[in-house]
Design a protein around this motif. Structure first.
Motif, PDB file in Angstrom:
ATOM      1  N   GLY A   9      78.096  24.088  -7.739  1.00 38.48           N
ATOM      2  CA  GLY A   9      78.602  22.663  -7.852  1.00 38.48           C
ATOM      3  C   GLY A   9      78.833  22.436  -9.172  1.00 38.48           C
ATOM      4  O   GLY A   9      79.017  23.258 -10.274  1.00 38.48           O
ATOM      5  N   SER A  10      79.009  21.034  -9.525  1.00 42.41           N
ATOM      6  CA  SER A  10      79.123  20.514 -10.997  1.00 42.41           C
ATOM      7  C   SER A  10      77.778  20.449 -11.728  1.00 42.41           C
ATOM      8  O   SER A  10      76.633  20.488 -11.257  1.00 42.41           O
ATOM      9  N   CYS A  11      78.221  21.027 -13.132  1.00 41.80           N
ATOM     10  CA  CYS A  11      76.893  20.820 -13.835  1.00 41.80           C
ATOM     11  C   CYS A  11      77.360  20.144 -15.204  1.00 41.80           C
ATOM     12  O   CYS A  11      78.630  19.958 -15.690  1.00 41.80           O
ATOM     13  N   ILE A  12      76.546  19.523 -15.967  1.00 42.30           N
ATOM     14  CA  ILE A  12      76.696  18.881 -17.067  1.00 42.30           C
ATOM     15  C   ILE A  12      75.886  19.633 -18.264  1.00 42.30           C
ATOM     16  O   ILE A  12      74.775  19.873 -18.418  1.00 42.30           O
ATOM     17  N   ALA A  13      76.892  20.042 -19.262  1.00 43.30           N
ATOM     18  CA  ALA A  13      76.419  20.592 -20.403  1.00 43.30           C
ATOM     19  C   ALA A  13      76.359  19.688 -21.701  1.00 43.30           C
ATOM     20  O   ALA A  13      77.228  18.846 -21.583  1.00 43.30           O
ATOM     21  N   ILE A  14      75.274  19.758 -22.346  1.00 43.16           N
ATOM     22  CA  ILE A  14      74.850  18.882 -23.349  1.00 43.16           C
ATOM     23  C   ILE A  14      74.531  19.490 -24.552  1.00 43.16           C
ATOM     24  O   ILE A  14      73.853  20.341 -24.701  1.00 43.16           O
ATOM     25  N   GLU A  15      75.212  19.057 -25.660  1.00 38.20           N
ATOM     26  CA  GLU A  15      74.763  19.337 -27.007  1.00 38.20           C
ATOM     27  C   GLU A  15      73.744  18.569 -27.714  1.00 38.20           C
ATOM     28  O   GLU A  15      74.040  17.268 -27.623  1.00 38.20           O
ATOM     29  N   ILE A  16      72.549  18.955 -27.852  1.00 34.76           N
ATOM     30  CA  ILE A  16      71.399  18.147 -28.494  1.00 34.76           C
ATOM     31  C   ILE A  16      71.070  18.607 -30.101  1.00 34.76           C
ATOM     32  O   ILE A  16      71.211  20.056 -30.224  1.00 34.76           O
ATOM     33  N   SER A  69      67.195  24.021 -37.456  1.00 33.28           N
ATOM     34  CA  SER A  69      67.348  25.100 -36.465  1.00 33.28           C
ATOM     35  C   SER A  69      66.048  25.004 -35.217  1.00 33.28           C
ATOM     36  O   SER A  69      66.155  25.432 -34.378  1.00 33.28           O
ATOM     37  N   GLY A  70      65.035  24.291 -35.960  1.00 32.74           N
ATOM     38  CA  GLY A  70      63.904  24.188 -35.147  1.00 32.74           C
ATOM     39  C   GLY A  70      64.065  23.248 -33.787  1.00 32.74           C
ATOM     40  O   GLY A  70      63.313  23.359 -32.973  1.00 32.74           O
ATOM     41  N   ILE A  71      65.265  22.643 -33.744  1.00 29.30           N
ATOM     42  CA  ILE A  71      65.816  21.952 -32.374  1.00 29.30           C
ATOM     43  C   ILE A  71      65.590  22.686 -31.201  1.00 29.30           C
ATOM     44  O   ILE A  71      65.301  22.097 -30.071  1.00 29.30           O
ATOM     45  N   VAL A  72      65.654  24.144 -31.446  1.00 26.72           N
ATOM     46  CA  VAL A  72      66.120  24.793 -30.264  1.00 26.72           C
ATOM     47  C   VAL A  72      64.488  24.820 -29.534  1.00 26.72           C
ATOM     48  O   VAL A  72      64.378  24.658 -28.241  1.00 26.72           O
ATOM     49  N   CYS A 115      67.953  25.403 -20.624  1.00 33.24           N
ATOM     50  CA  CYS A 115      67.769  25.101 -22.386  1.00 33.24           C
ATOM     51  C   CYS A 115      67.908  26.597 -22.682  1.00 33.24           C
ATOM     52  O   CYS A 115      67.689  27.700 -22.365  1.00 33.24           O
ATOM     53  N   THR A 116      68.524  26.228 -24.115  1.00 30.56           N
ATOM     54  CA  THR A 116      68.349  27.630 -25.123  1.00 30.56           C
ATOM     55  C   THR A 116      67.330  28.067 -25.167  1.00 30.56           C
ATOM     56  O   THR A 116      66.366  27.461 -25.461  1.00 30.56           O
ATOM     57  N   ASP A 117      67.016  29.358 -24.981  1.00 26.91           N
ATOM     58  CA  ASP A 117      65.569  30.202 -25.303  1.00 26.91           C
ATOM     59  C   ASP A 117      65.190  30.372 -26.744  1.00 26.91           C
ATOM     60  O   ASP A 117      64.127  30.232 -27.207  1.00 26.91           O
ATOM     61  N   LEU A 118      66.322  31.099 -27.228  1.00 27.39           N
ATOM     62  CA  LEU A 118      65.948  31.692 -28.745  1.00 27.39           C
ATOM     63  C   LEU A 118      66.646  30.818 -29.757  1.00 27.39           C
ATOM     64  O   LEU A 118      67.800  30.605 -29.640  1.00 27.39           O
ATOM     65  N   PRO A 119      66.183  30.620 -30.690  1.00 29.14           N
ATOM     66  CA  PRO A 119      66.773  29.827 -31.832  1.00 29.14           C
ATOM     67  C   PRO A 119      68.204  30.257 -32.482  1.00 29.14           C
ATOM     68  O   PRO A 119      68.969  29.291 -32.675  1.00 29.14           O
ATOM     69  N   GLU A 120      68.202  31.511 -32.396  1.00 30.19           N
ATOM     70  CA  GLU A 120      69.615  32.105 -32.961  1.00 30.19           C
ATOM     71  C   GLU A 120      70.807  31.979 -31.755  1.00 30.19           C
ATOM     72  O   GLU A 120      71.779  32.333 -32.262  1.00 30.19           O
ATOM     73  N   ASP A 121      70.340  31.550 -30.838  1.00 30.20           N
ATOM     74  CA  ASP A 121      71.315  31.506 -29.638  1.00 30.20           C
ATOM     75  C   ASP A 121      71.771  29.764 -29.396  1.00 30.20           C
ATOM     76  O   ASP A 121      72.772  29.537 -28.745  1.00 30.20           O
ATOM     77  N   GLY A 122      71.298  28.973 -30.041  1.00 29.07           N
ATOM     78  CA  GLY A 122      71.668  27.703 -30.020  1.00 29.07           C
ATOM     79  C   GLY A 122      73.061  27.415 -30.155  1.00 29.07           C
ATOM     80  O   GLY A 122      73.853  26.765 -29.565  1.00 29.07           O
ATOM     81  N   SER A 123      73.620  27.733 -31.427  1.00 20.09           N
ATOM     82  CA  SER A 123      75.047  27.743 -31.934  1.00 20.09           C
ATOM     83  C   SER A 123      76.103  28.388 -30.726  1.00 20.09           C
ATOM     84  O   SER A 123      76.855  28.002 -30.366  1.00 20.09           O
ATOM     85  N   LEU A 124      75.629  29.556 -30.414  1.00 26.26           N
ATOM     86  CA  LEU A 124      76.296  30.461 -29.563  1.00 26.26           C
ATOM     87  C   LEU A 124      76.673  29.957 -28.041  1.00 26.26           C
ATOM     88  O   LEU A 124      77.554  29.900 -27.690  1.00 26.26           O
ATOM     89  N   GLU A 125      75.533  29.427 -27.721  1.00 24.30           N
ATOM     90  CA  GLU A 125      75.612  28.676 -26.055  1.00 24.30           C
ATOM     91  C   GLU A 125      76.344  27.403 -26.378  1.00 24.30           C
ATOM     92  O   GLU A 125      77.146  27.216 -25.402  1.00 24.30           O
TER      93      GLU A 125
END
Length: 377
Positions: free
Chosen positions: A305-312, A317-320, A358-368
């Protein structure tokens, strides 16, 4: 509903192996929530009558539904009966949560969803005065207070939604209340304008004045030639991705999850509703393939079904890792034992239907974030 009622929809499914789009008639029987499918090209029954993994409310033009691991997209109504019963009753309306009310977005979503509206499309846009005039000017610029009306849309983070339900425009007028906040507080104190507005026409929420206006406004914001298509707020750095999963969206939990994120002090910088194709979901979840035993169930959930993607976003980079702490353990049952205040503990059901990715790894935040807000968008 009558036991004789049968609704017909034209749906298609992209066959990845054959690289073909296959078209079917999907027949839905609301009396016992069953369905059957007919292969249009082959002129034969494709699926015998069986229990349907959806409700009638889930079947509307543009919707995606998952039937036995096949993601079907509803393209059109399939017969006159369905057109007469649904297309003329299920109105669509545009709603915009204005920038000055963005901090109350989750609560506003909750109130809207409590009135049986379905969110068909949602995204955050960056509008200029020029855009405000283009989309709203023809209808509202003749008003004496147009300058105040225009000013109420100014600022970043305007969230626009296409909503659907029976008699959507009339119902939303009641839910929103009188346009001016002072009048709304006096006459309809429980309305959206009264509860979340500031003053005058800074009333937190805009809604289409008629079904005809709604069509033009929805096309402006969501159409393929929308001038706002590439005006994104996405930052792409010092960011992390959150996805409100389909089961949580379908259960009306989107508003509560957004409220929880905002109340914990996290900054939502961009968001959009997606109907993921299976190929896209497989690509996104590829890192879990062969690693997580629930991979195939996770995949089915993400395309159900529908999902909602959110950039936080955050200052670094500690935000991840900070946001991952709020989301909690992948297993909500474990979360309820050791971290009951986390999002998955509060809204999740099991390791697959755990409410939020949620993004698991700090280096993947921007990629996702780039995958959703640049590649898919």
């Amino acid at each position: 509903m009558s036991a004789l009622e049968r609704f017909c929809f034209i749906v298609d499914w992209f066959d990845v192996h054959a690289q073909l789009t296959r078209k079917y008639q999907l027949f839905f029987y609301p009396c016992d929530n069953t369905m059957e499918m007919y292969d249009i090209k082959q002129r034969r029954t494709f699926l015998k009558r069986t229990n349907a993994p959806m409700n009638l409310e889930d079947l509307y033009i543009g919707a995606s539904v998952n039937v036995f691991a096949r993601q079907l997209t509803v393209r059109d109504y399939g017969d006159d009966f369905t057109i007469n019963r649904l297309s003329r009753q299920m109105e669509r309306v545009l709603v915009a949560v204005k920038p000055h009310a963005f901090e109350r977005l989750g609560e506003i979503l909750d109130d809207i969803l409590a009135h049986q509206f379905t969110i068909c499309q949602l995204k955050m846009v960056d509008m200029t005065t020029k855009h405000i005039g283009e989309v709203f000017g023809p209808e509202y610029e003749k008003l004496d207070n147009y300058s105040e009306f225009e000013s109420s849309f100014e600022g970043k983070k305007l969230v626009v939604m296409e909503l659907m339900r029976l008699g959507a425009c009339a119902e939303l007028k009641v839910v929103c209340g009188p346009d001016r906040v002072e009048q709304a507080k006096a006459e309809a104190p429980l309305s959206l304008h009264a509860r979340y507005g500031k003053s005058g026409l800074f009333n937190a929420v805009f809604s289409s004045s008629s079904a005809n206006n709604a069509k033009a406004e929805i096309a402006y914001f969501f159409g393929p030639t929308s001038p706002l298509k590439f005006r994104r707020l996405t930052r792409f750095h010092n960011c992390t991705l959150a996805i409100i999963k389909p089961h949580a969206v379908n259960s009306g939990l989107s508003g509560q999850i957004v409220s929880s994120i905002q109340k914990e002090g996290f900054e939502i910088n961009d968001m959009e509703l997606y109907h993921l194709e299976k190929a896209n979901a497989e690509e996104f979840l590829e890192v879990y393939k062969g690693v997580v035993s629930e991979y195939h169930l996770m995949l089915d959930q993400l395309i159900s079904g529908s999902c909602i993607a959110i950039e936080i976003v955050g200052p670094d980079s500690g935000i991840v890792s900070h946001f991952r702490e709020l989301v909690g353990p992948a297993d909500p049952a474990l979360g309820r034992q050791i971290r009951p205040h986390t999002l998955r503990a509060k809204f999740g059901i099991d390791k697959v239907k755990n409410a939020i990715h949620c993004t698991d790894l700090p280096e993947d935040g921007s990629l996702e974030i780039q995958y959703f807000f640049r590649i898919l968008a």
